[in-house]
Design a protein around this motif. Structure first.
Motif, PDB file in Angstrom:
ATOM      1  N   PRO A  34      28.475  51.054  -3.184  1.00  0.00           N
ATOM      2  CA  PRO A  34      27.218  50.974  -3.976  1.00  0.00           C
ATOM      3  C   PRO A  34      27.559  51.099  -5.488  1.00  0.00           C
ATOM      4  O   PRO A  34      28.349  52.054  -5.637  1.00  0.00           O
ATOM      5  CB  PRO A  34      26.451  51.664  -3.342  1.00  0.00           C
ATOM      6  CG  PRO A  34      27.266  52.942  -2.521  1.00  0.00           C
ATOM      7  CD  PRO A  34      28.649  51.937  -2.241  1.00  0.00           C
ATOM      8  N   ASN A  35      26.462  50.941  -6.214  1.00  0.00           N
ATOM      9  CA  ASN A  35      26.480  51.302  -7.660  1.00  0.00           C
ATOM     10  C   ASN A  35      25.263  52.209  -7.858  1.00  0.00           C
ATOM     11  O   ASN A  35      25.345  52.748  -9.137  1.00  0.00           O
ATOM     12  CB  ASN A  35      26.328  50.028  -8.692  1.00  0.00           C
ATOM     13  CG  ASN A  35      25.390  49.301  -8.498  1.00  0.00           C
ATOM     14  OD1 ASN A  35      24.322  49.435  -7.797  1.00  0.00           O
ATOM     15  ND2 ASN A  35      25.526  48.103  -9.021  1.00  0.00           N
ATOM     16  N   ALA A  36      24.605  52.217  -6.823  1.00  0.00           N
ATOM     17  CA  ALA A  36      23.412  53.396  -7.035  1.00  0.00           C
ATOM     18  C   ALA A  36      23.367  54.238  -5.741  1.00  0.00           C
ATOM     19  O   ALA A  36      24.183  53.958  -4.743  1.00  0.00           O
ATOM     20  CB  ALA A  36      22.185  52.721  -7.258  1.00  0.00           C
ATOM     21  N   THR A  37      22.791  55.547  -5.729  1.00  0.00           N
ATOM     22  CA  THR A  37      22.458  56.297  -4.673  1.00  0.00           C
ATOM     23  C   THR A  37      21.114  56.921  -4.734  1.00  0.00           C
ATOM     24  O   THR A  37      20.459  56.573  -5.671  1.00  0.00           O
ATOM     25  CB  THR A  37      23.609  57.400  -4.609  1.00  0.00           C
ATOM     26  OG1 THR A  37      23.509  58.242  -3.381  1.00  0.00           O
ATOM     27  CG2 THR A  37      23.451  58.579  -5.927  1.00  0.00           C
ATOM     28  N   TYR A  38      20.740  57.499  -3.942  1.00  0.00           N
ATOM     29  CA  TYR A  38      19.264  58.269  -3.676  1.00  0.00           C
ATOM     30  C   TYR A  38      19.479  59.545  -3.174  1.00  0.00           C
ATOM     31  O   TYR A  38      20.125  59.929  -2.555  1.00  0.00           O
ATOM     32  CB  TYR A  38      18.339  57.234  -2.877  1.00  0.00           C
ATOM     33  CG  TYR A  38      18.686  56.997  -1.865  1.00  0.00           C
ATOM     34  CD1 TYR A  38      18.179  58.003  -0.745  1.00  0.00           C
ATOM     35  CD2 TYR A  38      19.288  55.981  -1.230  1.00  0.00           C
ATOM     36  CE1 TYR A  38      18.485  57.673   0.792  1.00  0.00           C
ATOM     37  CE2 TYR A  38      19.565  55.655   0.124  1.00  0.00           C
ATOM     38  CZ  TYR A  38      18.983  56.829   1.133  1.00  0.00           C
ATOM     39  OH  TYR A  38      19.370  56.648   2.433  1.00  0.00           O
ATOM     40  N   GLU A  39      18.563  60.587  -3.610  1.00  0.00           N
ATOM     41  CA  GLU A  39      18.054  61.768  -3.266  1.00  0.00           C
ATOM     42  C   GLU A  39      16.652  61.554  -2.698  1.00  0.00           C
ATOM     43  O   GLU A  39      15.827  61.375  -3.389  1.00  0.00           O
ATOM     44  CB  GLU A  39      18.681  62.745  -4.356  1.00  0.00           C
ATOM     45  CG  GLU A  39      20.006  62.836  -4.653  1.00  0.00           C
ATOM     46  CD  GLU A  39      20.040  63.898  -5.664  1.00  0.00           C
ATOM     47  OE1 GLU A  39      19.213  64.394  -5.896  1.00  0.00           O
ATOM     48  OE2 GLU A  39      21.461  63.862  -6.120  1.00  0.00           O
ATOM     49  N   ILE A  40      16.310  62.373  -1.653  1.00  0.00           N
ATOM     50  CA  ILE A  40      14.945  62.338  -1.275  1.00  0.00           C
ATOM     51  C   ILE A  40      14.676  63.779  -2.188  1.00  0.00           C
ATOM     52  O   ILE A  40      14.977  64.951  -2.045  1.00  0.00           O
ATOM     53  CB  ILE A  40      15.001  63.078   0.314  1.00  0.00           C
ATOM     54  CG1 ILE A  40      15.469  61.664   0.974  1.00  0.00           C
ATOM     55  CG2 ILE A  40      13.560  63.145   0.799  1.00  0.00           C
ATOM     56  CD1 ILE A  40      15.637  62.035   2.583  1.00  0.00           C
ATOM     57  N   ASN A  41      13.335  63.779  -2.717  1.00  0.00           N
ATOM     58  CA  ASN A  41      12.607  64.716  -3.397  1.00  0.00           C
ATOM     59  C   ASN A  41      11.375  64.891  -2.720  1.00  0.00           C
ATOM     60  O   ASN A  41      10.454  64.462  -2.839  1.00  0.00           O
ATOM     61  CB  ASN A  41      12.620  64.165  -5.014  1.00  0.00           C
ATOM     62  CG  ASN A  41      11.820  65.137  -5.708  1.00  0.00           C
ATOM     63  OD1 ASN A  41      11.252  66.168  -5.102  1.00  0.00           O
ATOM     64  ND2 ASN A  41      12.201  65.225  -7.035  1.00  0.00           N
ATOM     65  N   PHE A  42      11.681  65.973  -1.676  1.00  0.00           N
ATOM     66  CA  PHE A  42      10.471  66.569  -0.925  1.00  0.00           C
ATOM     67  C   PHE A  42       9.225  67.005  -1.774  1.00  0.00           C
ATOM     68  O   PHE A  42       8.111  66.970  -1.344  1.00  0.00           O
ATOM     69  CB  PHE A  42      10.958  67.528   0.217  1.00  0.00           C
ATOM     70  CG  PHE A  42      11.747  66.830   1.315  1.00  0.00           C
ATOM     71  CD1 PHE A  42      11.122  65.882   2.061  1.00  0.00           C
ATOM     72  CD2 PHE A  42      13.138  67.191   1.161  1.00  0.00           C
ATOM     73  CE1 PHE A  42      12.114  65.518   3.241  1.00  0.00           C
ATOM     74  CE2 PHE A  42      14.000  66.502   2.094  1.00  0.00           C
ATOM     75  CZ  PHE A  42      13.626  65.860   3.161  1.00  0.00           C
ATOM     76  N   GLU A  43       9.412  67.658  -2.857  1.00  0.00           N
ATOM     77  CA  GLU A  43       8.695  68.427  -3.552  1.00  0.00           C
ATOM     78  C   GLU A  43       7.726  67.395  -4.245  1.00  0.00           C
ATOM     79  O   GLU A  43       6.433  67.378  -4.297  1.00  0.00           O
ATOM     80  CB  GLU A  43       9.369  69.137  -4.654  1.00  0.00           C
ATOM     81  CG  GLU A  43       8.304  69.799  -5.632  1.00  0.00           C
ATOM     82  CD  GLU A  43       8.809  70.924  -6.468  1.00  0.00           C
ATOM     83  OE1 GLU A  43       8.566  70.946  -7.750  1.00  0.00           O
ATOM     84  OE2 GLU A  43       9.840  71.609  -6.349  1.00  0.00           O
TER      85      GLU A  43
END
Length: 125
Positions: free
Chosen positions: A79-88
């Motif tokens: 991949p050229n992108a990733t993600y993070e979960i922002n629970f706030e």
């Protein structure tokens, strides 16, 4: 910064993907996808629909449907992108994992980790 266009790697009914409209630098936040979460015990109902292939894990006891462009990124084991979960903020925040050039399709690893090469659920018997 991003747009939806026909993807050459997608073979679904709509053949869509997300593409960069300008250069995006490694590490840059380029999309915050709002979340609609639901308890995992309700996922049995989602499994009866097309949305089952688009749901994300959202913490220990929940799953999520992403709004915005969140559910339209295609998969790659490189991949050229990733993600993070922002629970706030109740978002999935998408970042450039590498420099992305204008016109490039933006790809994520559906396994959630850029280095995870495990076979995807929809390719398993």
């Amino acid at each position: 910064m991003i747009e939806v266009k026909t993807s050459p790697i997608s073979d679904g009914e709509f053949n869509r993907g997300v593409f960069a409209t300008r250069d995006i630098k490694k590490g840059e936040l380029f999309h915050e996808a709002p979340v609609i979460s639901y308890p995992n015990d309700q996922h049995q109902h989602i499994e009866k629909t097309l949305l089952a292939d688009y749901a994300f894990e959202y913490g220990i006891n929940h799953s999520a449907i992403l709004l915005g462009y969140g559910m339209l990124f295609n998969h790659s084991y490189e991949p050229n992108a990733t993600y993070e979960i922002n629970f706030e903020n109740h978002t999935f925040d998408f970042y450039a994992y590498t420099d992305i050039k204008a016109g490039d399709e933006i790809l994520i690893n559906y396994n959630g980790d850029v280095d995870d090469k495990e076979q995807l659920w929809f390719n398993q018997d």
